[in-house]
Each structure stands twice: as C-alpha cells, then as structure tokens.
Design an enzyme around this catalytic site. Structure first.
Site, PDB file in Angstrom:
ATOM      1  CG  HIS A   1      11.865  11.334 -23.813  1.00 36.58           C
ATOM      2  ND1 HIS A   1      12.037  11.758 -22.519  1.00 36.58           N
ATOM      3  CD2 HIS A   1      12.226  10.019 -23.807  1.00 36.58           C
ATOM      4  CE1 HIS A   1      12.474  10.760 -21.768  1.00 36.58           C
ATOM      5  NE2 HIS A   1      12.577   9.686 -22.523  1.00 36.58           N
TER       6      HIS A   1
ATOM      7  CG  LEU B   1      13.814   5.478 -32.498  1.00 36.33           C
ATOM      8  CD1 LEU B   1      14.535   6.086 -33.708  1.00 36.33           C
ATOM      9  CD2 LEU B   1      12.346   5.230 -32.823  1.00 36.33           C
TER      10      LEU B   1
ATOM     11  CG  ASN C   1      17.494   3.721 -23.014  1.00 36.82           C
ATOM     12  OD1 ASN C   1      17.182   4.236 -24.085  1.00 36.82           O
ATOM     13  ND2 ASN C   1      16.600   3.296 -22.133  1.00 36.82           N
TER      14      ASN C   1
ATOM     15  CG  ASP D   1      15.460   8.964 -20.629  1.00 40.25           C
ATOM     16  OD1 ASP D   1      14.944   9.522 -19.648  1.00 40.25           O
ATOM     17  OD2 ASP D   1      14.854   8.172 -21.361  1.00 40.25           O
TER      18      ASP D   1
ATOM     19  CG  HIS E   1      15.610   9.356 -15.969  1.00 40.52           C
ATOM     20  ND1 HIS E   1      14.868   8.528 -16.782  1.00 40.52           N
ATOM     21  CD2 HIS E   1      15.368   8.950 -14.706  1.00 40.52           C
ATOM     22  CE1 HIS E   1      14.190   7.662 -16.025  1.00 40.52           C
ATOM     23  NE2 HIS E   1      14.494   7.892 -14.759  1.00 40.52           N
TER      24      HIS E   1
ATOM     25  CG  ASP F   1       9.633   8.067 -21.616  1.00 45.33           C
ATOM     26  OD1 ASP F   1      10.534   7.518 -22.287  1.00 45.33           O
ATOM     27  OD2 ASP F   1       9.521   7.914 -20.392  1.00 45.33           O
TER      28      ASP F   1
ATOM     29  CG  HIS G   1       9.515  -2.467 -22.508  1.00 45.53           C
ATOM     30  ND1 HIS G   1      10.895  -2.553 -22.409  1.00 45.53           N
ATOM     31  CD2 HIS G   1       9.171  -1.315 -21.883  1.00 45.53           C
ATOM     32  CE1 HIS G   1      11.344  -1.500 -21.740  1.00 45.53           C
ATOM     33  NE2 HIS G   1      10.321  -0.732 -21.422  1.00 45.53           N
TER      34      HIS G   1
ATOM     35  N   GLY H   1       7.672   1.402 -18.931  1.00 46.25           N
ATOM     36  CA  GLY H   1       7.503   2.191 -20.158  1.00 46.25           C
ATOM     37  C   GLY H   1       6.407   1.671 -21.059  1.00 46.25           C
TER      38      GLY H   1
END
Ligand code: NCD
Length: 399
Positions: free
Chosen positions: A61, A64, A95, A153, A180, A279, A283, A298
């Site tokens: 999970h 990238l 996503n 997700d 999710h 996960d 960012h 995240g």
C-alpha cells in the site's frame, strides 16, 4: 548475470520454515543455494554476520503519485525510498492523475517503473472509472495490463450497489478488492457483507479501530475470505498527536485513541492482521505544514516503516514479523517473492536490531513529513537486493 553471496546472516524465511545462520547465494536473478560455508568464488560478497536475512519486503500500500503529482513523489523517488526502507516490491494505489483506471495508464506506470524504478512496482487498478464511485472499471483489461488488485483507495465506494456489481464482475479474477473504509466500522461491516455475498477475494486497507478488527474476526469465523493490514502510524500514535503537531498529524483514517492502538497491536500479535503496509502518502511541506483542517492527509512512510513496526511490537516473533512483510502480502496479491526457497526471485532484505533516529531531511522520498521525526526506532535496514542487484546498502556495509 551477477551473483551475490550473503555470508553468515540469520536467514529467516517463514514460508520455508527456515530460521538458521547460513550463507545464501543469489545467481541469475534467483535464489541459487543456501548452506553453511559456501565458497565465494566469483561472487560479490556481503558479510551479514549479526544481521537477519529475509525474503524481500513487500509494501502492498503505497502512493507513488505518478502520473500527475511529481511535486509529491515520482516512480524514481518513491522506489528509491522503498529500497532504502527495505522494500523490494511495492504495490501502488490508483489515486493518480490520470487515475489507474485505464490499461494504458497501468502500462505506462510499468514501463516507467522498469526504466526508472529501484524495485518491483505492482499497480493497483481503480474499482470505479475516474474513482468517482459510479461505474465499475473493465477489470479484466486492467488485470491483463498488470493490475494486481483493485481499489478506490483515498475514497470509499459509497454506493453499495456499485460495489456489489463491481465485485461480481471481478469475482473470477485473482486480484483482490482493497477497501478504503470510512467511516471505518460501518464500511468494514458493509464490505464484509459484500465479500461474503460475492465471494470476491477481499482485503481491508489500513484498519485502525478495535471494532474493525473485531468485525474481521467475526467474519472469518463465519467463513468470509478476508485479509487486512495495519500501518506504522496507527500502531504507534494516538489522536493526541493532532494537538501537538497540527496538520502534520493528519491522515486518513485518522489516528485513534489508546484503546484502538492497543487493540490493533493485539490484532497483529494474534494473527488477525495479515500484513504490514505503510500507506506511504507523501505530500509537499506546504500541503502538510498548515492547520489540521487544510492539511493534506497522509505521511511519507516507506523509510520508517520497518523500524516503526518493530518499535511498536517488540514482542512479535521474527518469523511472524518477516511473514507480515513478505510471504503474506505476496500471497494476498498473488505476486512473486515472499520466500527464499531455491528458485525464488533474488529479492532479499537484510536488517538488524539496532537503534536509529528518524531524520526526515535525509529521506529519499520527496515527502518529508512524518510523525516519526526524531523518534528512535529499533530495527534498521542494512541492505536491499532487488532481482539480484544490491539497490541499497547502509553506510556501515558500504564497500
Ligand atoms: C492518502 C493519499 O494521500 O493518497 N492519504 C492518506 O491519508 N492515507 C489517501 C487517503 O487514504 O485518503
């Protein structure tokens, strides 16, 4: 092709029930030989005394961010972070922009991963077109292009009729659905029902509550085929961190309370949790270092994950620790690896029980935000070997 001899490490391969100090030879991209006192002729030799030698770790999970968000991460930087964190394979979430809802986008990710990646990359296709929760993707086409699982997700498929329809269309494919679940307890219960009805292989991402792990236990007792994962942050931190760190501590699902953290750790120890998964959700600093309401959810996870799992679960046995990072995710996704049996891929993670302090400034990931900054973790990556090539080597092992 190159050959590598890993000498004198403790080889822990739960899939082969092996736990012994031995030498391991990799040749032509595969595990060639395991034994005592193997001779080094012609091999690159890694002295692994005092370390643990395991099947290459798989992070099932990660985000990238490629295509679409190169300011957050790229295949090159994300897989560089992966091998530094001990991972020889990652499965990447859809996503992106465009999302992984089209075989051509999956093919492009795989092409870029081969050209620019440091480790194996397994794309996860979307469940719904555009990840908008309305129309199921063409799962067969995505699987043919290389998708190893399907997930929206980042978002929950809100309409249960859409989810059920999608699961029925994908029921005969090996690739599991990965949910999710938010709100977590309600959607875990719902998706366990859909999994039971449709018989689709099902995996629940980033479980974080005591109630959710109880629901998984109950569903398994009823015979529902379901697997699930836990992240380093949910195994470590409570929501108290939000008051301390603001937006940096924001993540989906959110950090919970002490009772949930304890229940999640217990669920790893009793086997309810099948896999560790970071996960990894990088960012930019600007997106994280703002107030909680505006912060992107995240954390960058790949480079702290292994140390963090060990710090959270000091009582977990080494074979179980290794299985949660190798054999189990390989089995869930149906991908190569997860074992050091003769003939298995030459993917190896070497680690040691040694303390180190997290300094995100040194991350190879573009995402430098982690709640683990400054923490002392108890397990460190010594070397990461992907397809027989040493892709990462800690400084103390540098030749
Ligand atoms: C994920 C991301 O940034 O892609 N963030 C996170 O907090 N886990 C997506 C998501 O699950 O919301």
């Amino acid at each position: 092709m190159s050959s590598v001899l890993i000498k004198g490490g403790r080889i822990v391969d739960p899939a082969s029930s092996l736990d012994a100090v031995l030498d391991l030879r990799l040749r032509d991209g595969a595990v060639a030989e395991i034994g005592a006192g193997l001779d080094a002729a012609g091999d690159e030799v890694l002295d692994a005394a005092g370390t643990i030698v395991a099947p290459g770790f798989i992070d099932m999970h990660v985000h990238l961010r490629d295509p679409g968000f190169p300011e957050k991460e790229t295949i090159a930087t994300g897989t560089a972070a992966a091998v530094r964190g001990g991972f020889t394979s990652v499965a990447c979430m859809p996503n992106t922009n465009p999302p992984l809802d089209d075989p051509r986008v999956i093919a492009a990710v795989l092409r870029d991963a081969r050209a620019l990646g440091s480790c194996h990359v397994y794309p996860i296709g979307a469940i719904t077109r555009g990840r908008r929760g309305r129309h199921p993707c063409d799962f067969e086409a995505l699987a043919k292009a290389g998708a190893v699982a399907f997930s929206d997700d980042g978002d929950t498929v809100d309409d249960v009729r859409v989810l059920r329809d999608a699961a029925m269309r994908a029921a005969n494919l090996r690739a599991p659905f990965i949910s999710h679940c938010e709100p977590e307890n309600e959607i875990v219960a719902r998706d366990l029902r859909v999994a039971a009805e449709t018989q689709k292989a099902w995996h629940l991402a980033h479980l974080s509550t005591a109630a959710a792990v109880d629901l998984v236990r109950e569903a398994r007792e009823r015979g529902v085929r379901v697997t699930c994962e836990a992240t380093p942050h949910h195994l470590t931190f409570t929501n108290a961190l939000l008051a301390e760190r603001g937006g940096v501590a924001r993540v989906n699902p959110p950090l919970r309370d002490e009772r949930d953290v304890a229940a999640l750790r217990a669920a790893v120890l009793d086997g309810t949790i099948d896999a560790f998964a970071s996960d990894h959700a990088p960012h930019t600093r600007e997106e994280k270092e703002v107030d909680v309401a505006r912060a992107a959810p995240g954390f960058s996870g790949l480079e702290v994950a292994v140390g963090a799992y060990a710090a959270a679960l000091p009582e977990l046995s080494l074979p179980r620790f290794v299985a949660l990072l190798s054999a189990n995710p390989a089995r869930i996704l149906g991908i190569p690896g997860g074992t050091l049996a003769i003939g298995a891929p030459a993917d190896v993670t070497i680690f040691a029980d040694r303390g180190w302090t997290v300094d995100p400034a040194t991350f190879l990931s573009k995402g430098k935000c982690t709640p683990f900054a400054g923490k002392v973790l108890s397990r460190a990556i010594v070397a990461t070997i992907v397809a027989g090539i040493v892709r990462y080597r800690a400084r103390e092992l540098a030749a």
